[in-house]
Design an enzyme around this catalytic site. Structure first.
Site, PDB file in Angstrom:
ATOM      1  N   CYS A   1       3.184   8.098 -21.429  1.00 25.81           N
ATOM      2  CA  CYS A   1       3.512   9.275 -23.027  1.00 25.81           C
ATOM      3  C   CYS A   1       4.882   9.328 -23.689  1.00 25.81           C
ATOM      4  O   CYS A   1       5.809   9.094 -22.900  1.00 25.81           O
ATOM      5  CB  CYS A   1       2.707  11.016 -22.305  1.00 25.81           C
ATOM      6  SG  CYS A   1       1.758  10.948 -21.323  1.00 25.81           S
TER       7      CYS A   1
ATOM      8  N   ARG B   1       5.679   2.326 -25.601  1.00 23.34           N
ATOM      9  CA  ARG B   1       5.341   2.968 -24.229  1.00 23.34           C
ATOM     10  C   ARG B   1       4.053   3.087 -23.326  1.00 23.34           C
ATOM     11  O   ARG B   1       3.517   3.424 -22.626  1.00 23.34           O
ATOM     12  CB  ARG B   1       5.907   4.590 -23.974  1.00 23.34           C
ATOM     13  CG  ARG B   1       7.377   5.141 -24.673  1.00 23.34           C
ATOM     14  CD  ARG B   1       7.751   6.107 -24.553  1.00 23.34           C
ATOM     15  NE  ARG B   1       7.712   6.922 -23.455  1.00 23.34           N
ATOM     16  CZ  ARG B   1       8.619   7.403 -23.373  1.00 23.34           C
ATOM     17  NH1 ARG B   1      10.123   6.862 -23.649  1.00 23.34           N
ATOM     18  NH2 ARG B   1       8.676   8.073 -22.486  1.00 23.34           N
TER      19      ARG B   1
ATOM     20  N   TRP C   1      -1.144   8.537 -22.312  1.00 24.27           N
ATOM     21  CA  TRP C   1      -1.564   8.007 -20.971  1.00 24.27           C
ATOM     22  C   TRP C   1      -2.597   8.413 -20.481  1.00 24.27           C
ATOM     23  O   TRP C   1      -1.425   9.137 -19.288  1.00 24.27           O
ATOM     24  CB  TRP C   1      -0.285   7.089 -20.427  1.00 24.27           C
ATOM     25  CG  TRP C   1      -0.401   6.350 -19.946  1.00 24.27           C
ATOM     26  CD1 TRP C   1      -0.965   4.912 -20.691  1.00 24.27           C
ATOM     27  CD2 TRP C   1      -0.696   6.118 -18.248  1.00 24.27           C
ATOM     28  NE1 TRP C   1      -1.005   4.039 -19.260  1.00 24.27           N
ATOM     29  CE2 TRP C   1      -0.751   4.699 -17.907  1.00 24.27           C
ATOM     30  CE3 TRP C   1      -0.721   6.874 -17.247  1.00 24.27           C
ATOM     31  CZ2 TRP C   1      -1.014   4.484 -16.765  1.00 24.27           C
ATOM     32  CZ3 TRP C   1      -0.382   6.713 -15.801  1.00 24.27           C
ATOM     33  CH2 TRP C   1      -0.801   5.448 -16.079  1.00 24.27           C
TER      34      TRP C   1
ATOM     35  N   ASN D   1       4.818  15.479 -20.916  1.00 24.16           N
ATOM     36  CA  ASN D   1       4.801  14.522 -20.597  1.00 24.16           C
ATOM     37  C   ASN D   1       5.265  14.758 -18.747  1.00 24.16           C
ATOM     38  O   ASN D   1       5.550  15.467 -18.616  1.00 24.16           O
ATOM     39  CB  ASN D   1       5.174  13.493 -20.817  1.00 24.16           C
ATOM     40  CG  ASN D   1       5.956  12.567 -22.416  1.00 24.16           C
ATOM     41  OD1 ASN D   1       4.437  13.410 -22.789  1.00 24.16           O
ATOM     42  ND2 ASN D   1       6.892  11.944 -22.316  1.00 24.16           N
ATOM     43  N   GLY D   2       4.160  14.181 -18.019  1.00 24.51           N
ATOM     44  CA  GLY D   2       4.614  14.938 -16.926  1.00 24.51           C
ATOM     45  C   GLY D   2       3.189  14.844 -15.945  1.00 24.51           C
ATOM     46  O   GLY D   2       1.652  15.293 -16.786  1.00 24.51           O
TER      47      GLY D   2
ATOM     48  N   GLU E   1       7.344 -12.758 -10.348  1.00 21.62           N
ATOM     49  CA  GLU E   1       7.704 -12.252 -11.250  1.00 21.62           C
ATOM     50  C   GLU E   1       6.993 -12.763 -12.689  1.00 21.62           C
ATOM     51  O   GLU E   1       6.200 -12.466 -13.284  1.00 21.62           O
ATOM     52  CB  GLU E   1       9.149 -12.863 -11.981  1.00 21.62           C
ATOM     53  CG  GLU E   1       9.310 -12.257 -13.671  1.00 21.62           C
ATOM     54  CD  GLU E   1       9.348 -11.426 -14.272  1.00 21.62           C
ATOM     55  OE1 GLU E   1       9.036  -9.373 -13.239  1.00 21.62           O
ATOM     56  OE2 GLU E   1       9.489 -10.717 -15.344  1.00 21.62           O
TER      57      GLU E   1
ATOM     58  N   LYS F   1       3.465 -11.308 -14.608  1.00 24.17           N
ATOM     59  CA  LYS F   1       3.976 -11.616 -16.231  1.00 24.17           C
ATOM     60  C   LYS F   1       2.905 -12.108 -16.193  1.00 24.17           C
ATOM     61  O   LYS F   1       1.664 -11.313 -17.939  1.00 24.17           O
ATOM     62  CB  LYS F   1       4.952 -12.573 -16.680  1.00 24.17           C
ATOM     63  CG  LYS F   1       6.341 -12.340 -16.500  1.00 24.17           C
ATOM     64  CD  LYS F   1       6.611 -10.867 -18.078  1.00 24.17           C
ATOM     65  CE  LYS F   1       6.640 -10.066 -17.038  1.00 24.17           C
ATOM     66  NZ  LYS F   1       7.492  -9.691 -16.556  1.00 24.17           N
TER      67      LYS F   1
ATOM     68  N   GLU G   1      -0.196  -9.005 -16.637  1.00 28.03           N
ATOM     69  CA  GLU G   1      -0.381  -7.681 -17.170  1.00 28.03           C
ATOM     70  C   GLU G   1      -0.056  -8.270 -18.203  1.00 28.03           C
ATOM     71  O   GLU G   1      -0.813  -7.279 -19.202  1.00 28.03           O
ATOM     72  CB  GLU G   1       1.117  -7.497 -16.576  1.00 28.03           C
ATOM     73  CG  GLU G   1       2.439  -7.347 -17.757  1.00 28.03           C
ATOM     74  CD  GLU G   1       3.421  -6.134 -16.657  1.00 28.03           C
ATOM     75  OE1 GLU G   1       3.420  -5.734 -17.299  1.00 28.03           O
ATOM     76  OE2 GLU G   1       4.433  -7.781 -16.593  1.00 28.03           O
TER      77      GLU G   1
ATOM     78  N   HIS H   1      -0.109 -19.749   5.790  1.00 31.85           N
ATOM     79  CA  HIS H   1      -0.555 -18.765   6.318  1.00 31.85           C
ATOM     80  C   HIS H   1      -1.895 -17.394   6.186  1.00 31.85           C
ATOM     81  O   HIS H   1      -1.985 -17.050   7.035  1.00 31.85           O
ATOM     82  CB  HIS H   1       1.471 -17.686   7.504  1.00 31.85           C
ATOM     83  CG  HIS H   1       2.047 -18.594   7.859  1.00 31.85           C
ATOM     84  ND1 HIS H   1       1.634 -19.113   9.561  1.00 31.85           N
ATOM     85  CD2 HIS H   1       3.245 -18.950   7.716  1.00 31.85           C
ATOM     86  CE1 HIS H   1       3.233 -19.954   9.333  1.00 31.85           C
ATOM     87  NE2 HIS H   1       3.843 -20.179   8.212  1.00 31.85           N
TER      88      HIS H   1
ATOM     89  N   LYS I   1       4.743   1.236 -20.648  1.00 31.26           N
ATOM     90  CA  LYS I   1       6.402   0.751 -20.871  1.00 31.26           C
ATOM     91  C   LYS I   1       7.372   1.556 -19.562  1.00 31.26           C
ATOM     92  O   LYS I   1       8.022   0.971 -18.853  1.00 31.26           O
ATOM     93  CB  LYS I   1       7.673   0.861 -21.968  1.00 31.26           C
ATOM     94  CG  LYS I   1       8.624   0.708 -21.569  1.00 31.26           C
ATOM     95  CD  LYS I   1       8.344  -1.614 -21.358  1.00 31.26           C
ATOM     96  CE  LYS I   1      10.165  -2.009 -21.477  1.00 31.26           C
ATOM     97  NZ  LYS I   1       9.687  -3.082 -20.988  1.00 31.26           N
TER      98      LYS I   1
HETATM   99  O1  M6R Z   1      12.218   0.598 -16.520  1.00 34.64           O
HETATM  100  P1  M6R Z   1      12.178   0.350 -14.819  1.00 34.64           P
HETATM  101  O2  M6R Z   1      13.024  -1.589 -15.193  1.00 34.64           O
HETATM  102  O3  M6R Z   1      12.182   0.857 -14.425  1.00 34.64           O
HETATM  103  O4  M6R Z   1      10.688  -0.545 -14.991  1.00 34.64           O
HETATM  104  C1  M6R Z   1      10.054  -0.814 -13.433  1.00 34.64           C
HETATM  105  C2  M6R Z   1       8.535  -1.331 -13.402  1.00 34.64           C
HETATM  106  O5  M6R Z   1       7.965  -0.329 -13.914  1.00 34.64           O
HETATM  107  C3  M6R Z   1       8.727  -2.680 -14.969  1.00 34.64           C
HETATM  108  O6  M6R Z   1       9.315  -3.316 -14.532  1.00 34.64           O
HETATM  109  C4  M6R Z   1       7.466  -2.711 -14.740  1.00 34.64           C
HETATM  110  O7  M6R Z   1       6.829  -3.700 -14.109  1.00 34.64           O
HETATM  111  C5  M6R Z   1       7.517  -4.096 -16.094  1.00 34.64           C
HETATM  112  N1  M6R Z   1       6.216  -3.758 -16.227  1.00 34.64           N
HETATM  113  C6  M6R Z   1       6.599  -5.989 -16.102  1.00 34.64           C
HETATM  114  O8  M6R Z   1       7.525  -6.590 -16.854  1.00 34.64           O
END
Ligand code: M6R
Length: 609
Positions: A2, A27, A73, A99-100, A482, A486, A489, A505, A604
């Site tokens: 949010c 965000r 959100w 937010n929260g 990673e 990527k 997501e 395994h 984000k």
């Molecule tokens: O702001 P942060 O680096 O703490 O965020 C951690 C994760 O939420 C963030 O890296 C998330 O996995 C990304 N969307 C990946 O691309």
């Protein structure tokens, strides 16, 4: 997650709030709303979907002030207009954006229902507006202070009171809130990006503080109602840094910014001491001698930051000869974690606001541990609450998919490992080699980026695959994780990362012609082993895409597609091998017409558990 913006001043709040919401879009959100005081009444407009939908639903020439606005959100209650914020008390006197998450909202709701307050939404937020209205006897300060003492959970809040059109109130516990001080106007926001077009003078609201704003002045108080003095900071952020410029997406812009971001992470050389083959890092808040007393390191983070933390642990173990492990902050937090007095912890977070990482950091600190932050966002909660740390200086990262923060986090870990390693076992000549290799990295990233068309074609070729396997070993194992993250997501293709060693395994059962396997094979300790793992896939008719830094005949035979990145020391190789993976995910998502910068369901900055 949010986003919040509030405005009080002489201008019409509507365009300021809408523009602010657009700057918070990155965000991640699923609905948006705006609330204004107009002719002494609250006027609220809310819409499920994008801000553009809200904008087109607004009456023409709408104006009002002060105003509050929100991108939601969903956590409590589905995605619809009613559950969007602002939420207004049933007596129409109080509007709030939040937010929260309020943990005790059910209990409070029962009490408020008994008092005769009505509820329209399924949100925990509507409890807050009604609670403040129930505590309101004409004095907003008293009502807000009493109400927040009854709330359990996390919140960043901004209130409007119908009876007080000259007042904007903010309160924080766990969700960031920033005040922007302008010329006869004030702004409140969850993120500096939302207000930087109007003012660069800001101050932070801390947990359990409440702020009262009129257009000329501010007053911040704590839970004991004592006034808290605030120091105004100047934000060092250019609008161009948070705009796409000529790039079609923020993600692509940020991928292309990596050569510069890496240079900034090693301080343009300012964090390096080439003559001594070592690094120097200000802000650690640790005397150099104290490093001799540290016997173990734990790095923590979530998502991409966790994968950078894994690489960081690998570097620290290898170069600084310290036992080092990486942990997911969300898991560590709920374990009965042992904090050794000779341990040093690193909390890795781009935003510095990820709740899981922040909470784990606080848990470690509560047990007497020392936590250093590796953050990008200056002024963020982790940066402020850590016991010291290093900023990665990657510049604002807007796309939900983290890219440049990852390579910058690795760069900072390299500097740390080099600095501690040089105090222990790394001779000056080897230290100098690492520095030379690091200086060469930005140019090598450029050389990969120049070939982005090759990756685009590769993405086009494989875009109809429904599953992907990413595999590597050693320091590139987190890069495989990673790469898979990527891809899944932003393209929503199912992708999993594995240690190529562990693959046989169990996961090898997944191999088929329809499931391509992407390997990272770099010169060094595990190269031959990776070739062996590739043979195992080929023997089962799997298709192989390889990212490698060595032109090897066997590798060519085994690979259906091969992309060579420039050579570098194995320990620095993640800085190069990850670039084609980022581009691969990007071009796949573009080919599949996905919303690259704002993928579905994602935020984000994840400020809830
Ligand atoms: O702001 P942060 O680096 O703490 O965020 C951690 C994760 O939420 C963030 O890296 C998330 O996995 C990304 N969307 C990946 O691309």
């Amino acid at each position: 997650m949010c986003g919040i913006i509030g405005y009080i001043g002489d201008r019409n709040a509507v365009p300021i709030l809408i523009e602010g919401l657009k700057r918070l879009e990155y965000r991640g959100y699923d609905s948006a709303g705006i609330g204004l005081i107009r002719r002494k009444r609250l006027d609220v407009h809310k819409k499920e979907g994008k801000i553009a939908s809200l904008e087109s639903a607004l009456p023409e020439k709408l104006s009002g002030k002060p105003g509050i606005a929100h991108t939601r959100w969903a956590t409590h209650g589905g995605v619809n207009d009613t559950n969007a914020h602002p939420q207004v008390s049933s007596d129409g006197k109080v509007a709030v954006v939040h937010n929260g998450i309020i943990d005790n909202y059910c209990k409070l709701k029962k009490k408020l229902l008994k008092e005769g307050f009505g509820f329209q939404s399924e949100t925990d937020t509507e409890v807050i507006s009604n609670l403040v209205a129930s505590n309101y006897n004409g004095d907003p300060e008293e009502a807000v202070q009493k109400s927040i003492s009854q709330l359990e959970g996390t919140y960043g809040l901004v209130f409007l009171f119908t009876d007080h059109p000259d007042l904007l109130v903010g309160a924080r516990n766990g969700s960031p809130l920033i005040v922007g001080v302008g010329d006869k106007e004030m702004l409140l926001a969850s993120d500096v990006n939302a207000i930087v077009a109007h003012t660069r003078q800001i101050f932070h609201i801390e947990d359990r503080e409440t702020v009262f704003l009129d257009k000329r002045s501010y007053k911040t108080i704590n839970t004991k109602n004592s006034v808290v003095a605030k120091e105004i900071e100047q934000v060092d952020l250019e609008l161009a840094e948070i705009e796409k410029g000529d790039f079609p997406h923020f993600m692509l812009k940020e991928i292309f910014e990596q050569p510069d971001a890496v240079v900034r992470s090693f301080g343009g050389g300012g964090r390096l001491l080439p003559d001594f083959g070592t690094a120097k890092l200000g802000g650690l808040n640790i005397e150099k001698q104290e490093f001799f007393d540290i016997n173990r390191i734990v790095t923590i983070g979530m998502g991409t930051a966790y994968y950078a933390a894994m690489i960081g642990a690998h570097l620290l173990e290898n170069m600084a000869r310290l036992p080092a492990t990486a942990e997911q902050a969300a898991e560590l937090r709920y374990r009965n974690v042992i904090v050794h007095k000779d341990a040093l912890f690193f909390a890795v977070s781009q935003s510095g606001e990820t709740l899981d990482t922040l909470a784990a950091m606080r848990e470690i600190q509560n047990r007497g541990g020392r936590v250093l932050g590796i953050c990008n966002a200056a002024g963020s909660t982790i940066a402020r609450e850590s016991d010291g740390g290093v900023f990665i200086h990657a510049g604002p990262e807007i796309s939900v998919a983290s890219t440049k923060a990852f390579t910058s986090q690795i760069t900072v870990f390299l500097l740390l490992a080099l600095m501690i390693g040089r105090m222990k076992n790394i001779p000056v000549s080897l230290g100098k080699n690492y520095i030379d290799e690091l200086w060469a990295i930005p140019d090598k990233i450029h050389r990969i980026l120049d070939r982005c068309e090759e990756i685009r074609q590769l993405a086009d070729k494989y875009r109809s695959s429904n599953h992907f396997l990413f595999m590597a070993r050693g320091i590139n194992y987190p890069v495989a994780l990673e790469g898979a993250l990527k891809l899944k997501e932003i393209s929503y293709i199912h992708a999993e990362g594995f240690s190529a060693g562990d693959f046989k395994h169990g996961p090898i059962a997944l191999v088929s012609e329809e499931t391509p396997a992407l390997f990272i094979a770099v010169k060094g300790e595990t190269f031959e082993k990776v070739l062996g793992n590739m043979e195992e896939i080929k023997a089962r008719k799997g298709r192989i895409i390889t990212i490698a830094n060595v032109d090897d005949e066997r590798l060519r035979e085994l690979s259906d597609d091969l992309f060579l990145v420039p050579e570098t020391d194995e320990l620095l190789s993640p800085l190069l091998t990850v670039i084609p993976l980022q581009l691969f995910a990007y071009y796949t998502a573009v080919a599949l017409k996905k919303d690259v910068d704002q993928p579905r369901n994602l935020a984000k900055t994840v400020t809830v558990e």
